[in-house]
Design a protein around this motif. Structure first.
Motif, PDB file in Angstrom:
ATOM      1  N   UNK A 316       0.837  -1.208   0.000  1.00 23.30           N
ATOM      2  CA  UNK A 316       0.000   0.000   0.000  1.00 23.30           C
ATOM      3  C   UNK A 316       0.869   1.254   0.000  1.00 23.30           C
ATOM      4  N   UNK A 319       2.283   1.312  -3.729  1.00 22.31           N
ATOM      5  CA  UNK A 319       1.353   1.466  -4.858  1.00 22.31           C
ATOM      6  C   UNK A 319       0.599   2.773  -4.713  1.00 22.31           C
ATOM      7  N   UNK A 320       1.307   3.831  -4.888  1.00 21.19           N
ATOM      8  CA  UNK A 320       0.794   5.192  -4.747  1.00 21.19           C
ATOM      9  C   UNK A 320       1.298   5.981  -5.943  1.00 21.19           C
ATOM     10  N   UNK A 321       0.680   7.125  -6.198  1.00 23.00           N
ATOM     11  CA  UNK A 321       1.306   8.016  -7.179  1.00 23.00           C
ATOM     12  C   UNK A 321       2.770   8.236  -6.772  1.00 23.00           C
ATOM     13  N   UNK A 324       4.020  10.290  -3.896  1.00 28.29           N
ATOM     14  CA  UNK A 324       3.540   9.939  -2.555  1.00 28.29           C
ATOM     15  C   UNK A 324       4.012   8.574  -2.090  1.00 28.29           C
TER      16      UNK A 324
END
Lengths: 433, 324
Positions: A316, A319-321, A324
Motif C-alpha cells: 500500500x 502502490x501510490x502516485x 507519494x
C-alpha cells in the motif's frame, strides 16, 4: 561436553581477509572455525558435509538494514529480516535507529539487542541515533549508547542538516573514536524532489533531486571532518561527483569512508520510467554515468562498503502516485547475488567485492566477523557461485515484497548459511512455494 | 445525428497523454473534433453515440472548466455522466487511491475521466480499472485534451500546425499543459520555444525538443502563436519569482511584448487567467488577437472526439457475464 567436529569438505574457500581463494575443507567445532585449507586433517569422528560445487564465504555484514521493529512491525521485524538475511548469506545485520521510537537511548539499544537474541536467526548490531528522535537538534548520549552496544551513530534516512550540530556531533564522537554515519542529502535542496533531476524527471513531471543535494552535504562534512578529526562515513552515495569528493578526501588522509547500495550498482534512473515506484529510492537512482562511476569507485576502493539499504515497505505504501509512494527496496537477501552478478557480468574483482561486505564493515564498526580465520566464529555461507536465477519478489523471505530488482537475472546464489556453526538457512530443506 | 462507426482506428484503450500518439492519431482526433464544432453550434446538439454508456468524471483536484467541459461533452454524446469530486482530505481518511479505483470499477463505468494532482496517478488508476481512462490532467505530467483543443484552435484559425513557431511562456516546471503541448506540436511538425525565468524552466528541458529562452524578446521572435501559462500566486511570493509586479514586468504579455512576435501573432491561454500577472487584461479580451474564447469552445468538441474514439474500442458485451 564438546560436540563433534563438522567438516565441510571439497569446497572452494574464499576469504579476502586471508587472501584466500582455494579448494579445501573447513572444520568447525563448538561454533568456532578450528581449521581450514586444502590439506587439513579431518578427524574420523567428524560429521562430514560434501560441498562439491560450492564456495564457502565468510558471512556477510550488511551495514544498512531498516526493520520496522519497534513501531512498524507490519513492514518487517528483526525475526523476519533475519530470515531474509540468512537466505542471503548475511550473518550480521546492522540495523538502523530511525524506528518508532527512534533508538536514541541506551535502554532502546538494549531492547534491540534482547529482541534480536530472542528472535533473530543472525547477529544484529544496532546503530543509534546521532540526535534525539533523529531530529537533527539534540545530541544523544554517545558514551552510554556505545556501552549499551551501539556500533555507530546515524540519523537513518535524514541528514544532520545543521552544520553546527554536525560539527559538535563529529567532535564529541571523536572522544570515543565513534563512527558518525551520515545520510548525505540536503533536505532543503531536495525540497519536494522524488527522483534524479534531469530529462526524465522533467518528462514525467516529477520534481528532481539535484546531485548537489548530496555533494553539498558531503563537501560540508568533509570540512567538518578536517576540523574535528572524527571518523565519518556516508551511508550511501549515488553520484559520480560524490565518488570524486570521497576520493579527494581520502587522498588528503581524512578518515572518510562511504557505502553504496546494491541497487545503485545495478539500476539507474530509467528504472523509474512509467512511475515505477518500486525503484523509488533514497538517495535516488541516478544516471547511467553515475552508476558506472559508482562501479568504478567500488573497484578502485574509493567506495568501502556495499549495503542492501534493506527498507521493507508494504504494498500500500508503494502502490501510490510516485511522489507519494514510500522510498526504499528490500535487499538483504539479494545483496550477495547482486555482487556476484557484477563479478560475472562486469568482471569486478571478487575479493574487492567480498571485502566490501565483510572485512571493511567489520573494521569500520569494530566488530568481529567477516572472516574465516582459524578461531573465528563459524559464520559463513555456502554459495553456488554460478547458479542463475531470476528475482521473484513474492518468493523473497522479507515480510515486505518491495524489490527494486524484481525480475532481474542474477548469477550466484546462497545454498546454506551458518551462524556459530549452526544452520540458519538451507535451500534443500526449504519448502518451495 | 445518429451513431456512426468511427471512420478511423484509435489504437489505445486509454488516453493518458500525448506521448505515444502519432501525427495520424492526432489528425484523426482533430478531424473528428472539427465535426463536433459544427454540431455544437446547432440548436439540437445531442447525439446517441454514447447512449447507455456511463461516464464518471473523477476529479481529485477541483476544476470548474475542465470538469464542466467533459460533462457537457459526455452529455452531448448521450452518455450518463456522473461527477465525483474527491477532496484530498477524503483520501487521508485511509482509503488509498487504489481502493477508490476498485470501488469505482465495481460500478461498471465505461469511461473514466480523471484529474489528479500527482504526476502518474491517472496511469496508476488506469492499471486497476477495466474501463477506458481519459487523463484530464495529472500533476505536472500531461493534460492531453488541453493540447488537442489548443491544436484544434490553431488549426482552425491558421489552417495547419506544421511549420508554425509557437512560444509557450511562463511556469514550464509545474505545467502539464506545456508538456502535452510540446509533445503535440513536435509530433505535428511545429517548432516550440519555451520561455520563462530559469527558476520556472525544468532541468534539461532543451532535451525535450524545444528551444529555451529566458527573455520574451528572444523567445517570441518570429512566433506565430504566443501561449501564456497560468502562474500560481504562491510561486510569485519570493519562492521562485520575487513578486507579481516583477513577473509582470519581465514576462507578463502585453501589446509591447507581443510586438516581438510575428505581425498578427495570436495569443492563447489555457485558463484560468491571472489578469495583470501573466497577461494584460485588455489583450486577453481582444478577439482580433486572442484565441482564448475559441479555446473554451474547442474544448467541448475535442472532448467529444476523444470520448467517442475511446468508446469505439469498448467491448459491446458486459464483461462481468464472462463474455468479453
Amino acid at each position: 561436553m564438546a560436540e563433534p567436529e563438522r567438516a565441510f569438505v571439497n569446497a572452494r574457500l574464499i576469504d579476502p581477509a586471508q587472501s584466500l581463494d582455494t579448494p579445501g575443507n573447513l572444520l568447525v567445532r563448538d561454533g568456532i572455525i578450528i581449521a581450514l585449507g586444502p590439506d587439513i586433517e579431518i578427524p574420523d569422528s567428524a560429521e562430514t558435509l560434501d560441498c562439491s560445487g560450492l564456495a564457502i564465504l565468510p558471512g556477510l555484514i550488511d551495514m544498512q538494514v531498516f526493520t520496522g521493529e519497534p513501531g512498524e512491525e507490519h513492514r518487517e521485524t528483526l525475526a523476519t529480516a533475519s530470515l531474509a538475511a540468512a537466505a542471503g548469506g548475511v550473518t550480521h545485520m546492522v540495523v538502523m535507529p530511525n524506528t518508532t521510537p527512534a533508538i536514541d537511548d541506551a535502554a532502546l539499544v538494549d531492547f534491540i539487542s534482547r529482541r534480536a537474541r530472542g528472535t533473530a536467526m543472525v547477529r544484529v548490531h544496532p546503530m543509534a541515533a546521532i540526535t534525539k528522535n533523529c531530529e537533527g537538534r539534540i545530541m544523544t548520549e554517545f558514551g552510554l549508547l556505545r556501552e549499551a552496544g551501539a556500533v555507530a551513530f546515524t540519523d537513518g534516512d535524514r541528514a544532520v542538516m545543521n552544520a553546527l550540530t554536525m560539527r559538535r556531533a563529529l567532535s564529541y564522537a571523536s572522544n570515543f573514536d565513534a563512527l558518525i554515519v551520515q545520510h548525505a542529502l540536503d533536505q532543503d535542496l531536495q525540497s519536494a524532489g522524488v527522483m534524479h533531476e534531469g530529462e526524465l524527471a522533467t518528462r514525467l513531471g516529477l520534481t528532481g533531486i539535484p546531485v548537489a543535494a548530496e555533494t553539498a552535504i558531503i563537501d560540508r562534512d568533509i570540512r567538518l571532518v578536517e576540523l574535528t578529526g572524527a571518523r565519518y562515513h556516508i551511508s550511501q552515495i549515488s553520484s559520480g561527483e560524490s565518488v570524486e569528493a570521497v576520493r579527494q578526501a581520502k587522498a588528503r588522509g581524512l578518515a572518510v569512508s562511504c557505502g553504496v547500495s546494491a541497487a545503485h550498482l545495478m539500476l539507474n534512473e530509467n528504472d523509474v520510467e512509467n512511475y515505477r515506484s518500486f525503484a523509488k529510492l533514497n538517495p535516488p537512482l541516478r544516471s547511467e554515468d553515475d552508476r558506472l562511476a559508482l562501479v568504478d569507485g567500488l573497484a578502485d576502493g574509493t567506495i568501502d562498503i556495499v549495503v542492501s539499504g534493506h527498507n521493507p515497505q508494504d504494498a500500500e505504501a508503494k502502490r501510490q502516485p510516485f511522489a507519494q509512494a514510500a522510498y526504499g527496496t528490500v535487499g538483504v537477501e539479494t545483496l550477495l547475488s547482486v555482487l556476484l552478478s557484477l563479478h560475472h557480468a562486469n568482471g569486478l574483482d571478487l575479493a574487492t567485492l567480498i571485502r566490501a561486505v565483510t572485512t571493511r564493515p567489520a573494521q569500520l564498526l569494530d566488530i568481529d566477523g567477516g572472516t574465516l580465520h582459524t578461531g573465528a566464529c563459524a559464520d559463513f555461507a555456502l554459495v553456488d557461485m554460478e547458479a542463475p536465477w531470476i528475482v521473484d519478489a513474492d518468493a523473497l523471505k522479507s515480510k515486505s515484497k518491495n524489490a527494486a530488482i524484481e525480475g532481474r537475472k542474477l548469477q550466484g546464489r546462497v545454498e546454506a548459511c551458518f551462524v556459530n556453526g549452526q544452520s540458519v538457512f538451507d535451500s534443500k530443506t526449504e519448502t518451495t512455494k | 445525428m445518429t451513431s456512426a462507426a468511427l471512420n478511423f482506428t484509435f489504437p489505445f484503450r486509454d488516453l493518458l497523454g500525448i506521448e505515444g500518439l502519432s501525427a495520424a492519431d492526432i489528425t484523426n482526433l482533430l478531424d473528428l473534433a472539427d465535426t463536433y464544432v459544427d454540431l455544437n453550434r446547432q440548436i439540437d446538439k445531442k447525439t446517441n453515440i454514447l447512449r447507455g454508456r456511463t461516464q464518471i468524471n473523477l476529479f481529485f483536484e477541483s476544476s470548474t472548466r475542465t470538469q464542466s467541459s467533459f460533462e457537457l461533452a459526455g452529455k452531448r454524446l448521450g452518455a450518463d455522466v456522473m461527477n465525483m469530486s474527491v477532496s484530498s482530505s477524503a483520501l487521508n481518511k485511509g482509503e488509498t487511491l487504489l481502493d477508490t479505483a476498485v470501488t469505482l470499477n465495481a460500478m461498471n463505468p465505461d469511461l473514466l475521466v480523471i484529474r489528479h494532482g500527482d504526476s502518474g496517478a491517472v496511469a496508476l488508476l488506469a492499471q486497476k480499472v477495466s474501463c477506458a481512462v481519459l487523463n484530464a490532467g495529472d500533476g505536472a505530467h500531461e493534460h492531453p485534451t488541453q493540447a488537442l483543443l489548443d491544436a484544434l484552435t490553431i488549426r482552425r484559425r491558421l489552417g495547419k500546425l506544421s511549420g508554425l513557431k509557437i512560444a509557450i511562456c511562463g511556469d514550464i516546471t509545474h505545467s502539464r499543459v506545456a508538456r502535452s503541448n510540446l509533445l503535440l506540436f513536435n509530433a505535428m511538425g511545429a517548432q516550440v520555444n519555451l520561455v520563462g525565468p530559469r527558476t520556472l524552466i525544468p532541468a534539461d528541458a532543451e532535451r525535450l525538443g524545444a528551444n529555451i529562452y529566458h527573455t520574451m524578446r528572444e523567445g517570441l521572435e518570429g512566433c506565430d502563436i504566443v501561449m501564456m501559462l497560468r502562474i500560481q500566486n504562491e510561486r510569485m511570493q519570493g519562492a521562485l519569482v520575487p513578486s507579481v509586479r516583477e513577473y509582470y514586468h519581465l514576462y507578463g504579455l502585453n501589446r509591447e511584448k507581443l510586438a516581438f512576435a510575428k505581425p498578427h501573432a495570436l495569443v492563447m491561454h489555457p485558463g484560468p487567467m491571472n489578469r495583470g500577472a501573466e497577461i494584460d487584461s485588455d489583450l486577453a479580451d481582444d478577439t482580433e488577437v486572442s484565441l482564448i474564447r475559441d479555446q473554451v469552445e474547442m474544448g467541448v468538441a475535442v472532448r467529444m472526439a476523444t470520448l467517442e474514439a475511446l468508446a469505439a474500442n469498448l467491448p459491446n458485451m458486459m464483461q462481468s457475464g464472462g463474455t468479453s
